[in-house]
Design a protein around this motif. Structure first.
Motif, PDB file in Angstrom:
ATOM      1  N   ASP A   1      -2.826  -4.495  -0.433  1.00 15.61           N
ATOM      2  CA  ASP A   1      -4.174  -4.131  -0.868  1.00 15.61           C
ATOM      3  C   ASP A   1      -4.437  -2.635  -0.734  1.00 15.61           C
ATOM      4  OD1 ASP A   1      -5.145  -6.590  -1.771  1.00 15.61           O
ATOM      5  OD2 ASP A   1      -5.598  -7.233   0.255  1.00 15.61           O
ATOM      6  N   SER A   2      -3.548  -1.933  -0.013  1.00 15.49           N
ATOM      7  CA  SER A   2      -3.750  -0.485   0.132  1.00 15.49           C
ATOM      8  C   SER A   2      -2.411   0.240   0.113  1.00 15.49           C
ATOM      9  CB  SER A   2      -4.493  -0.155   1.430  1.00 15.49           C
ATOM     10  OG  SER A   2      -3.636  -0.260   2.550  1.00 15.49           O
TER      11      SER A   2
ATOM     12  N   THR B   1      -2.298 -10.077  -8.600  1.00 14.78           N
ATOM     13  CA  THR B   1      -3.523  -9.329  -8.364  1.00 14.78           C
ATOM     14  C   THR B   1      -3.460  -8.713  -6.979  1.00 14.78           C
ATOM     15  OG1 THR B   1      -4.751 -10.875  -9.734  1.00 14.78           O
ATOM     16  CG2 THR B   1      -6.029  -9.466  -8.283  1.00 14.78           C
ATOM     17  N   ALA B   2      -3.522  -7.398  -6.924  1.00 17.46           N
ATOM     18  CA  ALA B   2      -3.480  -6.693  -5.644  1.00 17.46           C
ATOM     19  C   ALA B   2      -4.272  -5.404  -5.781  1.00 17.46           C
ATOM     20  CB  ALA B   2      -2.044  -6.401  -5.240  1.00 17.46           C
ATOM     21  N   GLY B   3      -4.723  -4.882  -4.668  1.00 14.88           N
ATOM     22  CA  GLY B   3      -5.513  -3.660  -4.677  1.00 14.88           C
ATOM     23  C   GLY B   3      -4.675  -2.406  -4.720  1.00 14.88           C
ATOM     24  N   CYS B   4      -3.362  -2.545  -4.659  1.00 14.94           N
ATOM     25  CA  CYS B   4      -2.455  -1.406  -4.620  1.00 14.94           C
ATOM     26  C   CYS B   4      -1.453  -1.527  -5.758  1.00 14.94           C
ATOM     27  CB  CYS B   4      -1.732  -1.369  -3.268  1.00 14.94           C
ATOM     28  SG  CYS B   4      -0.505  -0.070  -3.105  1.00 14.94           S
TER      29      CYS B   4
ATOM     30  N   THR C   1       3.492  -2.873  -8.852  1.00 15.09           N
ATOM     31  CA  THR C   1       3.055  -4.264  -8.718  1.00 15.09           C
ATOM     32  C   THR C   1       2.934  -4.888 -10.107  1.00 15.09           C
ATOM     33  OG1 THR C   1       1.841  -3.714  -6.712  1.00 15.09           O
ATOM     34  CG2 THR C   1       1.247  -5.763  -7.801  1.00 15.09           C
TER      35      THR C   1
ATOM     36  N   ARG D   1      -1.005  -8.443   0.818  1.00 14.49           N
ATOM     37  CA  ARG D   1      -1.654  -9.395  -0.084  1.00 14.49           C
ATOM     38  C   ARG D   1      -0.850 -10.690  -0.095  1.00 14.49           C
ATOM     39  NH1 ARG D   1      -6.168 -10.588  -3.197  1.00 14.49           N
ATOM     40  NH2 ARG D   1      -6.548  -8.384  -2.947  1.00 14.49           N
TER      41      ARG D   1
ATOM     42  N   GLU E   1      -0.868  -5.235   6.940  1.00 14.10           N
ATOM     43  CA  GLU E   1      -1.770  -6.019   6.096  1.00 14.10           C
ATOM     44  C   GLU E   1      -1.183  -6.104   4.687  1.00 14.10           C
ATOM     45  OE1 GLU E   1      -5.698  -4.369   6.320  1.00 14.10           O
ATOM     46  OE2 GLU E   1      -5.543  -4.152   8.496  1.00 14.10           O
TER      47      GLU E   1
ATOM     48  N   SER F   1       4.372  -2.075  -4.772  1.00 17.28           N
ATOM     49  CA  SER F   1       4.912  -3.239  -4.084  1.00 17.28           C
ATOM     50  C   SER F   1       6.282  -2.854  -3.552  1.00 17.28           C
ATOM     51  CB  SER F   1       5.053  -4.421  -5.038  1.00 17.28           C
ATOM     52  OG  SER F   1       3.799  -4.874  -5.453  1.00 17.28           O
TER      53      SER F   1
END
Length: 82
Positions: free
Chosen positions: A10-11, A39-42, A34, A68, A66, A45
């Motif tokens: 996510d970050s 679906t991810a905030g970053c 990614t 996803r 942390e 990957s």
């Protein structure tokens, strides 16, 4: 599961932290965009071989990275969350 494994984040901060930890553990990894289906905030990957899954999970858990999720690449190159 015949393809690579992928960790989505996510970050960017967590992605870069995981990259450092996994490289330190001598796990073969690649930073990778990614996939759109995840679906991810970053946008970053990390790909790694399936043989390293247990070690990757241990490091992620122990170091409280942390994420996803962890995904496996299928034969048709789509991803399934594990």
């Amino acid at each position: 599961m015949s393809g690579l494994m992928l960790i989505a984040f996510d970050s960017t901060q967590q992605a870069l932290r995981a990259e450092m930890l996994l490289e330190y553990a001598d796990i073969e990894i690649d930073l990778f965009p990614t996939p759109k289906e995840i679906t991810a905030g970053c946008a970053l990957s990390i790909q790694f071989p399936p043989t390293a899954l247990r070690e990757v999970q241990e490091i992620i858990t122990l170091e409280r990275v942390e994420i996803r999720g962890i995904f496996a690449q299928n034969d048709n190159e789509s991803y399934t969350r594990i």
